[in-house]
Design an enzyme around this catalytic site. Structure first.
Site, PDB file in Angstrom:
ATOM      1  N   HIS A  39      45.301  47.564  47.830  1.00  0.00           N
ATOM      2  CA  HIS A  39      46.684  47.856  48.223  1.00  0.00           C
ATOM      3  C   HIS A  39      47.233  49.085  47.521  1.00  0.00           C
ATOM      4  O   HIS A  39      48.444  49.304  47.503  1.00  0.00           O
ATOM      5  CB  HIS A  39      47.572  46.634  47.962  1.00  0.00           C
ATOM      6  CG  HIS A  39      47.182  45.445  48.782  1.00  0.00           C
ATOM      7  ND1 HIS A  39      47.511  44.142  48.443  1.00  0.00           N
ATOM      8  CD2 HIS A  39      46.467  45.347  49.939  1.00  0.00           C
ATOM      9  CE1 HIS A  39      47.027  43.309  49.346  1.00  0.00           C
ATOM     10  NE2 HIS A  39      46.386  44.013  50.261  1.00  0.00           N
TER      11      HIS A  39
ATOM     12  N   SER B 199      45.314  34.764  42.986  1.00  0.00           N
ATOM     13  CA  SER B 199      45.644  35.149  44.358  1.00  0.00           C
ATOM     14  C   SER B 199      45.923  33.914  45.193  1.00  0.00           C
ATOM     15  O   SER B 199      45.191  32.921  45.115  1.00  0.00           O
ATOM     16  CB  SER B 199      44.504  35.946  45.001  1.00  0.00           C
ATOM     17  OG  SER B 199      44.799  36.233  46.361  1.00  0.00           O
ATOM     18  N   SER B 200      46.954  33.997  46.025  1.00  0.00           N
ATOM     19  CA  SER B 200      47.274  32.893  46.933  1.00  0.00           C
ATOM     20  C   SER B 200      46.306  32.846  48.109  1.00  0.00           C
ATOM     21  O   SER B 200      46.255  31.843  48.837  1.00  0.00           O
ATOM     22  CB  SER B 200      48.705  33.040  47.462  1.00  0.00           C
ATOM     23  OG  SER B 200      48.849  34.275  48.158  1.00  0.00           O
TER      24      SER B 200
ATOM     25  N   ASN C 104      43.991  29.620  39.971  1.00  0.00           N
ATOM     26  CA  ASN C 104      45.319  29.910  40.513  1.00  0.00           C
ATOM     27  C   ASN C 104      46.214  28.697  40.288  1.00  0.00           C
ATOM     28  O   ASN C 104      45.771  27.559  40.427  1.00  0.00           O
ATOM     29  CB  ASN C 104      45.224  30.228  42.013  1.00  0.00           C
ATOM     30  CG  ASN C 104      46.478  30.899  42.536  1.00  0.00           C
ATOM     31  OD1 ASN C 104      46.887  31.959  42.032  1.00  0.00           O
ATOM     32  ND2 ASN C 104      47.110  30.315  43.537  1.00  0.00           N
TER      33      ASN C 104
ATOM     34  N   ILE D  28      45.613  31.971  33.728  1.00  0.00           N
ATOM     35  CA  ILE D  28      44.432  32.833  33.787  1.00  0.00           C
ATOM     36  C   ILE D  28      44.024  33.295  32.396  1.00  0.00           C
ATOM     37  O   ILE D  28      42.840  33.287  32.044  1.00  0.00           O
ATOM     38  CB  ILE D  28      44.712  34.028  34.711  1.00  0.00           C
ATOM     39  CG1 ILE D  28      44.904  33.540  36.146  1.00  0.00           C
ATOM     40  CG2 ILE D  28      43.563  35.047  34.643  1.00  0.00           C
ATOM     41  CD1 ILE D  28      45.483  34.580  37.064  1.00  0.00           C
TER      42      ILE D  28
END
Length: 264
Positions: free
Chosen positions: A136, A210-211, A235, A253
């Site tokens: 991204h 991350s979802s 997560n 994490i």
């Protein structure tokens, strides 16, 4: 939640020490790890989540790429938001999770980091630029949309404060934008191709924070699993891929990765 083989899965109460030990064993056994990171690793450094219920996009609508191109007002608003976030971005430092990932790369255990994040914290943790695949983009600098020339955020901010706008590219006159991928903007072809190549080469695919709901990025863990890699997801919340993962960990994490890799 640990895969016991042949699809059988044992679900047990969460225990940080046990889950960390299970991850440590899987990392030790792996030959080539690929790490995939999302917002959850950076929130532990104080960077707000964009997509969460209290995230940035819950409070203000994202500016679409086509609006950025077409509207001077949209461009000014995009830059206003970027400069408003600058103190938080500059204050953020790599946390224990980032440092653990960096150690895996230095040891040669992890071949690359595929990230959805735009904060540059993986590079700040010591991971070489060419080992970080940014799906991204990166918000720590800007570039010209026409010629690709790099522009530094600090200089653009000075111009914005002085003139109320960000100037066009001095090299070619094109529009200048943060080096991120906006809604409606094409994904970076080179980064996507590299991520695909790394995913197919992994025997352990490690998802951190991350979802796994944003595609096409979220497709990489699925590709890795179908290709025979073991899949680990660390997560806080459930993800759509938990059912196919070999190990799902719900703890922080930094706590899990620091314990598994041996980083304080």
């Amino acid at each position: 939640m640990l895969d016991k083989g042949l699809g059988a899965r044992q679900i047990r109460p969460m225990d940080a020490a046990r889950d960390t030990a299970a991850l440590r064993e899987m990392l030790h056994a792996a030959r080539r790890v690929v790490v995939f990171t999302g917002a959850g690793i950076s929130t532990e450094s104080g960077i707000p989540d964009f997509r969460g219920p209290n995230g940035t996009w819950a409070q203000m609508r994202p500016i679409l790429f086509q609006d950025f191109l077409a509207s001077p007002e949209a461009r000014r608003e995009a830059w206003r938001r970027r400069f408003e976030s600058d103190p938080v971005m500059r204050a953020a430092q790599p946390n224990r999770g980032h440092r653990a990932v960096a150690l895996l790369v230095r040891q040669g255990k992890a071949s690359s980091v595929i990230t959805q994040n735009i904060d540059g914290l993986h590079q700040a943790s010591g991971i070489p630029e060419d080992r970080v695949i940014e799906l991204h983009g990166n918000s720590t600098y800007a570039h010209c949309l026409d010629c690709g020339a790099r522009h530094e955020i600090a200089a653009l901010h000075e111009a914005f404060l002085r003139e109320g706008d960000v100037p066009d590219c001095a090299a070619c006159g094109g529009l200048v934008k943060t080096a991120t991928i906006s809604f409606g903007q094409a994904m970076p072809e080179e980064a996507m191709a590299r991520a695909q190549q790394e995913t197919l080469a992994a025997d352990l695919f490690l998802v951190l924070g991350s979802s796994l709901v944003v595609y096409p990025a979220a497709g990489f863990p699925e590709i890795a699993k179908r290709n025979g890699a073991r899949l680990v997801i660390v997560n806080r919340q459930d993800t759509p891929l938990d059912d196919i993962a070999d190990l799902v960990i719900r703890h922080g994490i930094g706590e899990v990765m620091g314990g598994a890799v041996g980083v304080n």
